[in-house]
Write a protein that holds these residues in place. Sequence first.
Motif, PDB file in Angstrom:
ATOM      1  N   PRO A  29       0.818  -0.997  -0.125  1.00 39.10           N
ATOM      2  CA  PRO A  29       0.197  -0.216  -0.143  1.00 39.10           C
ATOM      3  C   PRO A  29       1.281   1.125  -0.288  1.00 39.10           C
ATOM      4  CG  PRO A  29      -0.667  -1.087   1.821  1.00 39.10           C
ATOM      5  CD  PRO A  29       0.854  -2.311   0.927  1.00 39.10           C
ATOM      6  N   GLY A  30       0.208   2.328  -1.052  1.00 35.36           N
ATOM      7  CA  GLY A  30       1.371   3.175  -0.400  1.00 35.36           C
ATOM      8  C   GLY A  30       0.485   4.568  -1.978  1.00 35.36           C
ATOM      9  N   VAL A  31       1.582   6.001  -1.790  1.00 39.03           N
ATOM     10  CA  VAL A  31       0.819   6.610  -3.494  1.00 39.03           C
ATOM     11  C   VAL A  31       0.935   5.888  -4.096  1.00 39.03           C
ATOM     12  CG1 VAL A  31       1.367   9.057  -3.723  1.00 39.03           C
ATOM     13  CG2 VAL A  31       1.419   8.565  -1.455  1.00 39.03           C
ATOM     14  N   MET A  32       2.144   5.357  -4.143  1.00 39.38           N
ATOM     15  CA  MET A  32       2.552   4.423  -6.237  1.00 39.38           C
ATOM     16  C   MET A  32       1.449   4.318  -6.385  1.00 39.38           C
ATOM     17  SD  MET A  32       4.741   7.005  -7.837  1.00 39.38           S
ATOM     18  CE  MET A  32       5.222   6.533  -8.959  1.00 39.38           C
ATOM     19  N   THR A  33       1.190   3.062  -5.825  1.00 39.10           N
ATOM     20  CA  THR A  33       0.611   1.744  -6.212  1.00 39.10           C
ATOM     21  C   THR A  33      -1.464   2.036  -6.108  1.00 39.10           C
ATOM     22  OG1 THR A  33       0.177   0.810  -4.063  1.00 39.10           O
ATOM     23  CG2 THR A  33       1.853   0.151  -5.440  1.00 39.10           C
ATOM     24  N   LEU A  34      -1.510   3.111  -5.506  1.00 45.31           N
ATOM     25  CA  LEU A  34      -2.824   4.352  -5.260  1.00 45.31           C
ATOM     26  C   LEU A  34      -3.214   5.072  -7.042  1.00 45.31           C
ATOM     27  CD1 LEU A  34      -5.147   4.147  -4.322  1.00 45.31           C
ATOM     28  CD2 LEU A  34      -4.467   5.842  -2.860  1.00 45.31           C
ATOM     29  N   GLY A  35      -1.717   5.931  -6.892  1.00 49.37           N
ATOM     30  CA  GLY A  35      -1.871   6.885  -8.181  1.00 49.37           C
ATOM     31  C   GLY A  35      -1.683   5.855  -9.523  1.00 49.37           C
ATOM     32  N   SER A  36      -1.024   5.123  -9.309  1.00 51.06           N
ATOM     33  CA  SER A  36      -1.333   3.560 -10.223  1.00 51.06           C
ATOM     34  C   SER A  36      -2.221   2.595 -10.742  1.00 51.06           C
ATOM     35  CB  SER A  36      -0.255   2.872 -10.661  1.00 51.06           C
ATOM     36  OG  SER A  36       1.130   3.334 -10.738  1.00 51.06           O
ATOM     37  N   CYS A  37      -3.225   2.766  -9.695  1.00 52.06           N
ATOM     38  CA  CYS A  37      -4.688   2.233  -9.867  1.00 52.06           C
ATOM     39  C   CYS A  37      -6.152   3.475 -10.544  1.00 52.06           C
ATOM     40  CB  CYS A  37      -4.735   1.458  -9.080  1.00 52.06           C
ATOM     41  SG  CYS A  37      -6.342   0.768  -8.750  1.00 52.06           S
ATOM     42  N   LEU A  38      -5.596   4.542 -10.161  1.00 51.33           N
ATOM     43  CA  LEU A  38      -6.313   5.643 -10.397  1.00 51.33           C
ATOM     44  C   LEU A  38      -6.348   6.165 -11.783  1.00 51.33           C
ATOM     45  CD1 LEU A  38      -6.005   7.591  -6.927  1.00 51.33           C
ATOM     46  CD2 LEU A  38      -8.169   5.940  -8.122  1.00 51.33           C
ATOM     47  N   PHE A  39      -5.139   5.856 -12.044  1.00 54.89           N
ATOM     48  CA  PHE A  39      -5.045   6.189 -13.385  1.00 54.89           C
ATOM     49  C   PHE A  39      -5.027   5.217 -14.417  1.00 54.89           C
ATOM     50  CE2 PHE A  39      -1.631   5.923 -17.047  1.00 54.89           C
ATOM     51  CZ  PHE A  39      -1.841   7.194 -17.194  1.00 54.89           C
ATOM     52  N   LEU A  40      -4.935   4.122 -14.059  1.00 51.51           N
ATOM     53  CA  LEU A  40      -5.269   2.956 -14.808  1.00 51.51           C
ATOM     54  C   LEU A  40      -7.143   3.101 -14.654  1.00 51.51           C
ATOM     55  CD1 LEU A  40      -2.890   0.565 -14.177  1.00 51.51           C
ATOM     56  CD2 LEU A  40      -2.894   1.471 -16.151  1.00 51.51           C
ATOM     57  N   THR A  41      -7.420   3.308 -13.584  1.00 44.03           N
ATOM     58  CA  THR A  41      -9.033   3.495 -13.666  1.00 44.03           C
ATOM     59  C   THR A  41      -9.619   4.373 -14.560  1.00 44.03           C
ATOM     60  OG1 THR A  41      -8.907   2.440 -11.663  1.00 44.03           O
ATOM     61  CG2 THR A  41     -11.006   3.436 -12.381  1.00 44.03           C
ATOM     62  N   VAL A  42      -9.177   5.811 -14.350  1.00 43.47           N
ATOM     63  CA  VAL A  42      -9.804   6.693 -15.456  1.00 43.47           C
ATOM     64  C   VAL A  42      -8.962   6.208 -17.522  1.00 43.47           C
ATOM     65  CG1 VAL A  42      -9.018   9.144 -16.348  1.00 43.47           C
ATOM     66  CG2 VAL A  42      -9.795   8.380 -13.906  1.00 43.47           C
ATOM     67  N   LEU A  43      -7.907   5.248 -17.143  1.00 41.22           N
ATOM     68  CA  LEU A  43      -7.362   5.542 -18.462  1.00 41.22           C
ATOM     69  C   LEU A  43      -8.189   4.644 -19.487  1.00 41.22           C
ATOM     70  CD1 LEU A  43      -5.473   6.005 -21.245  1.00 41.22           C
ATOM     71  CD2 LEU A  43      -3.659   4.294 -19.986  1.00 41.22           C
ATOM     72  N   ASN A  44      -8.468   3.406 -18.421  1.00 39.71           N
ATOM     73  CA  ASN A  44      -9.710   2.280 -19.437  1.00 39.71           C
ATOM     74  C   ASN A  44     -10.237   2.876 -19.651  1.00 39.71           C
ATOM     75  OD1 ASN A  44      -9.790  -0.334 -19.203  1.00 39.71           O
ATOM     76  ND2 ASN A  44      -9.998  -1.455 -17.070  1.00 39.71           N
ATOM     77  N   ILE A  45     -10.878   2.886 -17.945  1.00 41.25           N
ATOM     78  CA  ILE A  45     -13.031   3.934 -19.342  1.00 41.25           C
ATOM     79  C   ILE A  45     -12.860   4.660 -19.958  1.00 41.25           C
ATOM     80  CG2 ILE A  45     -14.515   4.592 -17.868  1.00 41.25           C
ATOM     81  CD1 ILE A  45     -13.819   2.323 -16.797  1.00 41.25           C
ATOM     82  N   GLY A  46     -11.268   5.380 -20.117  1.00 41.20           N
ATOM     83  CA  GLY A  46     -11.726   6.191 -21.294  1.00 41.20           C
ATOM     84  C   GLY A  46     -11.313   5.517 -23.083  1.00 41.20           C
ATOM     85  N   LEU A  47     -10.877   4.302 -22.554  1.00 40.83           N
ATOM     86  CA  LEU A  47     -10.434   3.921 -23.733  1.00 40.83           C
ATOM     87  C   LEU A  47     -11.686   3.300 -24.520  1.00 40.83           C
ATOM     88  CD1 LEU A  47      -6.870   2.475 -23.267  1.00 40.83           C
ATOM     89  CD2 LEU A  47      -7.163   3.886 -24.791  1.00 40.83           C
ATOM     90  N   LEU A  48     -12.279   2.086 -22.986  1.00 38.47           N
ATOM     91  CA  LEU A  48     -13.914   1.781 -23.765  1.00 38.47           C
ATOM     92  C   LEU A  48     -14.411   2.655 -23.892  1.00 38.47           C
ATOM     93  CD1 LEU A  48     -15.152  -0.878 -23.474  1.00 38.47           C
ATOM     94  CD2 LEU A  48     -15.481  -0.850 -21.249  1.00 38.47           C
ATOM     95  N   SER A  49     -14.818   3.846 -24.034  1.00 44.86           N
ATOM     96  CA  SER A  49     -15.525   5.086 -23.759  1.00 44.86           C
ATOM     97  C   SER A  49     -15.180   5.460 -25.526  1.00 44.86           C
ATOM     98  CB  SER A  49     -15.677   6.061 -22.994  1.00 44.86           C
ATOM     99  OG  SER A  49     -16.510   6.611 -23.614  1.00 44.86           O
ATOM    100  N   PHE A  50     -14.377   5.499 -25.668  1.00 46.63           N
ATOM    101  CA  PHE A  50     -13.760   5.451 -27.411  1.00 46.63           C
ATOM    102  C   PHE A  50     -14.419   4.378 -28.383  1.00 46.63           C
ATOM    103  CE2 PHE A  50     -10.805   4.873 -30.695  1.00 46.63           C
ATOM    104  CZ  PHE A  50     -11.451   6.328 -31.915  1.00 46.63           C
ATOM    105  N   VAL A  51     -14.419   3.270 -27.770  1.00 52.28           N
ATOM    106  CA  VAL A  51     -14.471   2.308 -28.157  1.00 52.28           C
ATOM    107  C   VAL A  51     -16.724   2.506 -28.428  1.00 52.28           C
ATOM    108  CG1 VAL A  51     -14.500  -0.043 -28.472  1.00 52.28           C
ATOM    109  CG2 VAL A  51     -12.255   0.468 -27.958  1.00 52.28           C
TER     110      VAL A  51
END
Length: 106
Positions: free
Chosen positions: A29-51
Motif C-alpha cells: 500500500p502506498g501513494v505510488m500503487t494507489l496513484g497507478s490504480c487511479l490512473f489506470l482506472t481513468v485510462l481504462n474507462i476512457g479507452l472503453l468509452s471511445f471504443v
Amino acid sequence: MSVYWGVLFLAVVTEVMWALSLKAIQQEPGVMTLGSCLFLTVLNIGLLSFVMRGIPIGTAYAVWTGLGAVGVVAAGIILHQDPLTVRRVVFTALIVCGVIGLKLES
C-alpha cells in the motif's frame, strides 16, 4: 481491423494492468500503487468509452470484460502462482470462444 478494435485491445491490456494494480495495493500500500490504480482506472474507462463509438456497446463490453478476465487469470497463474487446473483452462477457453463469436458477429 478497424481502429476501434485496436483501441479495444489496448483497453483490455489496461484492464489487466488495472486488476494487477489492485493486487499491488494489497501487497504494498502506498501513494505510488494507489496513484497507478487511479490512473489506470481513468485510462481504462476512457479507452472503453471511445471504443463504444464504433463497436456496439454489448460487444465492446463483453469483449473487454471477457478478455480482461482471461488476461487476469493468465497473469495470476504466471505472476502470483494461482492454481492452474484443467477446469480453469476449460472455462477460460469458453470465455475466449464467446469473445471470438462476438467478434465474428460484429
